[in-house]
Write a protein that holds these residues in place. Structure first.
Motif, PDB file in Angstrom:
ATOM      1  N   VAL A  71     -68.128  13.810 -26.116  1.00 23.95           N
ATOM      2  CA  VAL A  71     -66.812  13.358 -25.674  1.00 23.95           C
ATOM      3  C   VAL A  71     -66.903  12.008 -24.955  1.00 23.95           C
ATOM      4  O   VAL A  71     -66.043  11.142 -25.123  1.00 23.95           O
ATOM      5  CB  VAL A  71     -66.157  14.412 -24.760  1.00 23.95           C
ATOM      6  CG1 VAL A  71     -64.855  13.879 -24.171  1.00 23.95           C
ATOM      7  CG2 VAL A  71     -65.893  15.699 -25.541  1.00 23.95           C
ATOM      8  N   ALA A  72     -67.970  11.816 -24.188  1.00 21.61           N
ATOM      9  CA  ALA A  72     -68.135  10.573 -23.418  1.00 21.61           C
ATOM     10  C   ALA A  72     -68.573   9.397 -24.282  1.00 21.61           C
ATOM     11  O   ALA A  72     -68.540   8.248 -23.827  1.00 21.61           O
ATOM     12  CB  ALA A  72     -69.141  10.795 -22.291  1.00 21.61           C
ATOM     13  N   LEU A  73     -68.973   9.666 -25.515  1.00 23.29           N
ATOM     14  CA  LEU A  73     -69.565   8.622 -26.364  1.00 23.29           C
ATOM     15  C   LEU A  73     -68.708   7.357 -26.485  1.00 23.29           C
ATOM     16  O   LEU A  73     -69.228   6.243 -26.353  1.00 23.29           O
ATOM     17  CB  LEU A  73     -69.866   9.206 -27.743  1.00 23.29           C
ATOM     18  CG  LEU A  73     -70.875   8.458 -28.615  1.00 23.29           C
ATOM     19  CD1 LEU A  73     -72.214   8.312 -27.912  1.00 23.29           C
ATOM     20  CD2 LEU A  73     -71.051   9.179 -29.946  1.00 23.29           C
ATOM     21  N   LYS A  82     -71.173   5.235 -15.523  1.00 22.66           N
ATOM     22  CA  LYS A  82     -71.648   6.433 -16.218  1.00 22.66           C
ATOM     23  C   LYS A  82     -71.103   7.716 -15.614  1.00 22.66           C
ATOM     24  O   LYS A  82     -70.684   8.626 -16.336  1.00 22.66           O
ATOM     25  CB  LYS A  82     -73.178   6.450 -16.212  1.00 22.66           C
ATOM     26  CG  LYS A  82     -73.773   7.562 -17.066  1.00 22.66           C
ATOM     27  CD  LYS A  82     -75.288   7.453 -17.133  1.00 22.66           C
ATOM     28  CE  LYS A  82     -75.877   8.561 -18.008  1.00 22.66           C
ATOM     29  NZ  LYS A  82     -77.351   8.447 -18.089  1.00 22.66           N
ATOM     30  N   GLN A  83     -71.094   7.824 -14.277  1.00 23.52           N
ATOM     31  CA  GLN A  83     -70.620   9.055 -13.653  1.00 23.52           C
ATOM     32  C   GLN A  83     -69.131   9.240 -13.875  1.00 23.52           C
ATOM     33  O   GLN A  83     -68.665  10.360 -14.138  1.00 23.52           O
ATOM     34  CB  GLN A  83     -70.917   9.040 -12.143  1.00 23.52           C
ATOM     35  CG  GLN A  83     -70.565  10.350 -11.439  1.00 23.52           C
ATOM     36  CD  GLN A  83     -71.275  11.557 -12.046  1.00 23.52           C
ATOM     37  OE1 GLN A  83     -72.493  11.564 -12.187  1.00 23.52           O
ATOM     38  NE2 GLN A  83     -70.516  12.593 -12.421  1.00 23.52           N
ATOM     39  N   GLN A  84     -68.380   8.165 -13.810  1.00 20.24           N
ATOM     40  CA  GLN A  84     -66.952   8.253 -14.063  1.00 20.24           C
ATOM     41  C   GLN A  84     -66.680   8.673 -15.505  1.00 20.24           C
ATOM     42  O   GLN A  84     -65.779   9.477 -15.772  1.00 20.24           O
ATOM     43  CB  GLN A  84     -66.284   6.908 -13.770  1.00 20.24           C
ATOM     44  CG  GLN A  84     -64.769   6.942 -13.882  1.00 20.24           C
ATOM     45  CD  GLN A  84     -64.131   5.588 -13.581  1.00 20.24           C
ATOM     46  OE1 GLN A  84     -64.782   4.679 -13.058  1.00 20.24           O
ATOM     47  NE2 GLN A  84     -62.858   5.440 -13.910  1.00 20.24           N
ATOM     48  N   ALA A  85     -67.486   8.139 -16.440  1.00 22.98           N
ATOM     49  CA  ALA A  85     -67.347   8.514 -17.850  1.00 22.98           C
ATOM     50  C   ALA A  85     -67.646   9.994 -18.047  1.00 22.98           C
ATOM     51  O   ALA A  85     -66.954  10.703 -18.784  1.00 22.98           O
ATOM     52  CB  ALA A  85     -68.269   7.659 -18.714  1.00 22.98           C
ATOM     53  N   SER A  86     -68.684  10.467 -17.369  1.00 20.03           N
ATOM     54  CA  SER A  86     -69.057  11.876 -17.463  1.00 20.03           C
ATOM     55  C   SER A  86     -67.952  12.773 -16.904  1.00 20.03           C
ATOM     56  O   SER A  86     -67.603  13.808 -17.495  1.00 20.03           O
ATOM     57  CB  SER A  86     -70.363  12.109 -16.704  1.00 20.03           C
ATOM     58  OG  SER A  86     -70.771  13.457 -16.795  1.00 20.03           O
ATOM     59  N   ASP A  87     -67.378  12.351 -15.778  1.00 20.03           N
ATOM     60  CA  ASP A  87     -66.295  13.129 -15.164  1.00 20.03           C
ATOM     61  C   ASP A  87     -65.054  13.142 -16.063  1.00 20.03           C
ATOM     62  O   ASP A  87     -64.381  14.168 -16.195  1.00 20.03           O
ATOM     63  CB  ASP A  87     -65.924  12.535 -13.798  1.00 20.03           C
ATOM     64  CG  ASP A  87     -67.026  12.728 -12.762  1.00 20.03           C
ATOM     65  OD1 ASP A  87     -67.918  13.566 -12.985  1.00 20.03           O
ATOM     66  OD2 ASP A  87     -66.983  12.024 -11.729  1.00 20.03           O
TER      67      ASP A  87
END
Length: 224
Positions: free
Chosen positions: A104-106, A115-120
């Protein structure tokens, strides 16, 4: 949202020339849920590819949010696809080595999002499609319906202006197909613009507008 004027797409030349789209014109407003129907060879997939900026027309014009796509070069087309468009495919197109959350984060890898915001954000999208508890599972550990939900979450992660769904239930059984369509209807009710290609009448019935194509021409549009 989408304006297509006298769109033509041909392949080959001379005696081998194939006319995939023949002077197609249509408008799709923001917030609509549209199904494009037709038999194989009707031009519906060609139309979807052009609307999704995966292909370019031979002639005619295509405007997405008032921006003409006709003269846009490949690098800019990639940026438009990543920022403005979400895709849902029949075969899911998930990377088997990545978890659901990573899949989903791709699309966010191509933005400046930390990166952390993208993961969240990916986790929030999985929660939106009811799969937060499967975030760390890989595609082969999930059912077809779960994989399609992951694909829908991925389509939503960049908050696109329009979502294109190409036969989104084609690889699913009837029960799961209707569960996925209920999810798409829910997204539409939340204000998302959806354009779906399908050859199944019962799936098209979920849309608020149906466009029927034959031999590269729009032969019926319930929105007209």
């Amino acid at each position: 949202m989408i304006r297509v004027e006298n769109l033509c797409r041909t392949y080959g030349a001379g005696e081998t020339q194939v006319i995939a789209l023949d002077n197609v014109s249509l408008h799709i407003k923001e917030g609509e849920f549209v199904a494009v129907m037709g038999a194989s060879g009707s031009g519906k997939s060609t139309l979807m590819n052009i609307l999704g900026c995966l292909d370019t027309p031979t002639s005619g014009n295509y405007l997405l949010s008032d921006e003409s796509i006709k003269e846009v070069h490949d690098e800019s087309l990639s940026a438009i696809r990543n920022k403005k468009i979400g895709f849902i495919f029949q075969t899911f197109h998930l990377l088997t080595r990545l978890s659901a959350q990573e899949n989903v984060a791709l699309p966010l890898r191509y933005t400046d999002m930390p990166k952390q915001q993208a993961s969240d954000r990916a986790m929030a999208m999985l929660d939106k499609v009811g799969l937060q508890n499967r975030a760390h599972h890989k595609p082969f550990e999930m059912s077809g319906g779960q994989r399609q939900r992951v694909a829908i979450a991925r389509a939503l992660v960049n908050n696109p202006q329009v979502i294109f769904a190409d036969e989104p239930t084609g690889n699913l059984d009837s029960k799961t197909s209707h569960e996925i369509m209920e999810l798409l209807c829910s997204l539409h009710q939340q204000g998302h613009t959806l354009v779906m290609v399908t050859h199944e009448e019962d799936i098209a019935a979920y849309a608020k507008r149906v466009i029927r194509m034959k031999d590269g021409v729009v032969i019926e549009d319930s929105g007209c």
